[in-house]
Write an enzyme that holds these catalytic residues in place. Structure first.
Site, short mmCIF file in Angstrom:
data_model
loop_
_atom_site.label_atom_id
_atom_site.label_comp_id
_atom_site.label_asym_id
_atom_site.label_seq_id
_atom_site.Cartn_x
_atom_site.Cartn_y
_atom_site.Cartn_z
N LYS B 97 0.93 -1.12 0.18
CA LYS B 97 -0.15 0.09 0.08
C LYS B 97 0.63 1.29 -0.13
CE LYS B 97 -2.75 2.88 3.17
NZ LYS B 97 -3.66 2.94 4.20
N GLY B 158 -7.57 8.67 10.34
CA GLY B 158 -7.74 8.56 11.94
C GLY B 158 -8.91 9.79 12.27
N ALA B 184 -9.40 5.13 5.01
CA ALA B 184 -9.13 6.17 6.02
C ALA B 184 -10.33 6.91 6.12
CB ALA B 184 -8.01 7.16 5.47
N GLY B 185 -10.79 7.23 7.28
CA GLY B 185 -11.99 8.25 7.72
C GLY B 185 -13.16 7.34 7.87
N ASN B 206 -9.02 1.07 10.10
CA ASN B 206 -8.19 0.71 11.20
C ASN B 206 -8.68 1.50 12.50
OD1 ASN B 206 -6.00 0.39 12.96
ND2 ASN B 206 -4.51 1.02 11.44
N THR B 207 -8.45 2.67 12.78
CA THR B 207 -8.63 3.46 13.72
C THR B 207 -10.06 2.98 14.24
OG1 THR B 207 -7.32 5.03 12.72
CG2 THR B 207 -8.80 5.90 14.87
#
Lengths: 66, 256, 366
Positions: B97, B158, B184-185, B206-207
């Site tokens: 990635k 994040g 993301a997001g 992830n986050t």
């Protein structure tokens, strides 16, 4: 003699192999990735390669990331 | 129904990619992976901190999973290429990635450098998944450069703010032939479902999982949301009557 | 992947059974979608879509106004020459037809240009038959140099060129290409192009893409409706436009819907395209390609053109004449018959009365 490890200067004894260096540092060799002077060094070669004056060593590890 | 996502010649059942950052302990990671059924797991490469010994995150990732090392920390194409090569040499497989960030305030990706890195790494046989700001021209160039998928951000890394870039991602989904993976997001399962319903091929989370009170349950919720969204996309939207029946027909002349 | 490869993928596709299997529910689903995929487009071209024409029309109208406004670009064709080495069964310029052959001198080009420019038009489409001997690229270039003094946009509708030649004309001031494949079905193509360089199907098929590569600003394609099963031909036309649009984002892609017109010589259409069929094609294209330009020429009757206006049209020809020297005193036989004889002024008045703005200059070539 001096080498640069992860960007910082470090003084180490002569005729140390990569593997010995890692063990001296208390690292488990199977957990890290080594780049020596810009080239990735395969694990099988760590015992054979002896660090020289002014070598640039990167000791890396996989960490959590997204 | 047979519905597989194919990336770099690999058939994937799960359309939820999971990142391993920010977990309170590595021990949670295998549980999260198991409960989510995720098959593609991201991680990062960092310099060892000698004063604070930690163990290798790879030990916590099921061997059946595809490893997707990111190039986080890279500020330009050259650094990203270097990290990718190291990861491959280290036995991570050939997926990468690309993440090139030269902006420390918003952590937005540098599309230009990302395209350059993609070009180089695709030629070297990597399966390249570039993380990018959802810009159509940049996505087209990534596709031309050999990206196996394109990963536009839903919101800055994040932030858990959801699909802030919805309209731009919609355009990428319509115009780009390789899979679009929203990265993301995404902060809530409903947002993941929405991305899938729009036609995204997968999402990377992830986050939202790592920082949840119960990451394992959250991972399960995301997994179900992704499946639900995908199913909704495949089954087609309900026929919403978009246009009211016109008072003055436009095709009346055909019946004269 | 080239467009020829894409077409090849559809060679084995069972069009008849697919089209027969389309249901009302399929049309409903297609109409509910924001972005249509190839199968949706085909659904809209099916017999099953006929009861939905009004709904398609409402959506097509809304999309067109949203993307283009209530604006119609006006242009007119200028025939430079009618020398032709091809034998196209359906065309008046066919080499075997005994018609007066003529090529305008640069002085005559200038006279025509002046006459057309007086009507207010600023977009011109120049045409020739296929004769590299009588009308070589250098002749086109010479004409363009003259026309540049009168027009802001010059498009060509001539024989297919190489990428270098397109580049040469772009450098000379040409900014648009119109090139019809005539028929996408290769077997029919071979049958009706009896002789001449035009027999080379693939060279023609790839020509619009070569023009895009040569950085032509606008490229207009089409199939001559009536030469083959119109549902398939319209489908391939849409695919071709979508292919070019996807690949060349900086080129303005448009589609023309020319229906076979009576002309000198005998050729009966193989697939009759009714007014309703033409409306269906127009609407399906608009819904599949919301951003593509759509041209309706004076091949169509005035009243019918007026009715098509709100359904997705963006460009119309006006004051047309398909003969060489048509704006001068001595004209030749035309390529085909004009159905809408209205002058530019009359077209202008019609557009304004229907709430549309006639556009004479959309673009200025620097």
């Amino acid at each position: 003699m001096q080498i640069r490890v992860n960007g910082s200067l470090e003084t180490i004894p002569f005729s140390l192999s990569i593997k010995e260096y890692l063990l001296n540092k208390g690292l488990k060799p199977e957990s890290v990735v080594i780049e020596l002077n810009g080239q990735v060094v395969k694990r099988e070669q760590w015992e054979r390669i002896v660090l020289k004056e002014n070598d640039e060593l990167e000791v890396l590890r996989f960490v959590g990331g997204g | 129904m047979e519905d597989k996502l194919i990336i770099g010649g690999q058939e994937l059942e799960s359309r939820l990619f999971i990142g391993t950052g920010k977990f309170s302990s590595h021990e949670i990671i295998p549980k999260v992976i198991a409960v989510s059924g995720s098959q593609v797991i991201t991680m990062a490469l960092r310099r060892v901190n000698f004063s604070n010994e930690q163990d290798n995150v790879l030990n916590y990732i099921d061997k059946k999973c595809i490893l997707l090392p990111n190039t986080s920390g890279a500020r330009n194409a050259g650094e990203a290429v270097r990290i990718a090569r190291i990861a491959r040499e280290a036995g991570c497989g050939n997926w990468v990635k690309i993440e090139v960030i030269s902006d420390n305030k918003y952590l937005l990706p540098d599309n230009y450098e990302t395209i350059r890195a993609t070009e180089i790494l695709a030629k070297e046989g990597f399966v390249v998944l570039p993380y990018m700001s959802p810009d159509l021209m940049a996505a087209k160039r990534l596709e031309e450069a050999g990206a196996a998928a394109v990963m536009p951000l839903g919101a800055p890394i994040g932030t858990n703010r959801g699909l802030m870039t919805r309209e731009l991602i919609r355009i990428l989904i319509a115009e780009i032939k390789v899979p679009i993976i929203v990265d993301a997001g995404i902060g809530r399962p409903s947002q993941a479902a929405e991305a899938m319903e729009m036609g995204a091929a997968a999402v990377l989370v992830n986050t939202a999982i790592a920082t949840a009170q119960d990451p394992v349950q959250t991972a399960r919720a995301f997994s179900l949301a992704v499946q639900a969204g995908r199913m909704a996309f495949l089954s087609g939207p309900g026929a919403v009557q978009e246009y009211a029946v016109a008072s003055s027909p436009l095709t009346g002349f055909l019946h004269k | 992947m080239s467009f020829a490869d894409k077409l090849l993928k559809y060679q084995e596709f069972p069009f008849a059974s697919y089209l027969a299997g389309v249901t009302g529910a399929d049309i409903e689903r297609t109409l509910a979608k924001e972005a249509l995929v190839e199968r949706d487009f085909l659904n809209l071209l099916s017999e099953q879509a006929v009861p939905y024409l009004e709904r398609m029309a409402q959506k097509a109208h809304q999309l067109t106004v949203q993307n283009f406004g209530r604006v119609i670009l006006l242009y007119t064709p200028l025939y430079l020459a009618n020398y032709c080495v091809n034998q196209c069964a359906y065309c008046g310029f066919n080499v075997t037809n005994r018609i007066t052959r003529k090529k305008l001198t640069l002085e005559e080009v200038e006279k025509e240009a002046r006459a057309i420019a007086q009507t207010g038009l600023r977009h011109i489409l120049i045409l020739t038959g296929e004769s590299r001997h009588h009308t070589p690229v250098s002749y086109i270039e010479d004409c363009v140099r003259v026309l540049k003094n009168y027009f802001d946009s010059i498009s060509i509708e001539i024989y297919p060129l190489t990428e270098e030649e397109y580049g040469q004309l772009v450098a000379a001031g040409v900014d648009g290409l119109t090139l019809y494949q005539e028929v996408y079905d290769p077997v029919t193509y071979d049958e009706i192009h009896l002789a001449g360089p035009k027999k080379d199907y693939r060279f023609r098929l790839a020509a619009p893409e070569r023009a895009c590569r040569a950085r032509m600003r606008a490229v207009n394609i089409g199939a001559l409706l009536g030469l083959q099963d119109w549902r398939k031909e319209a489908f391939f036309t849409g695919l071709h436009a979508a292919y070019l649009q996807d690949k060349y984002l900086d080129t303005e892609i448009s589609v023309s819907l020319p229906r076979l017109r009576p002309h000198v010589g005998n050729f009966a259409p193989r697939s009759v395209v009714s007014d309703r069929d033409l409306v269906q094609i127009l609407l399906a294209l608009r819904l599949f390609l919301p951003r593509a330009g759509i041209t309706i020429s004076t091949r169509e009757r005035a009243e019918f053109r007026d009715n098509l206006l709100p359904l997705g049209v963006t460009k119309m020809s006006a004051g047309s004449c398909t003969s060489v020297g048509g704006h001068l005193e001595e004209a030749t036989e035309g390529q085909f018959d004009i159905a809408d004889q209205r002058s530019v002024r009359e077209m202008h008045a019609m557009l304004v009365s229907r709430g549309y703005q006639p556009l004479y200059k959309d673009w200025h070539h620097l």
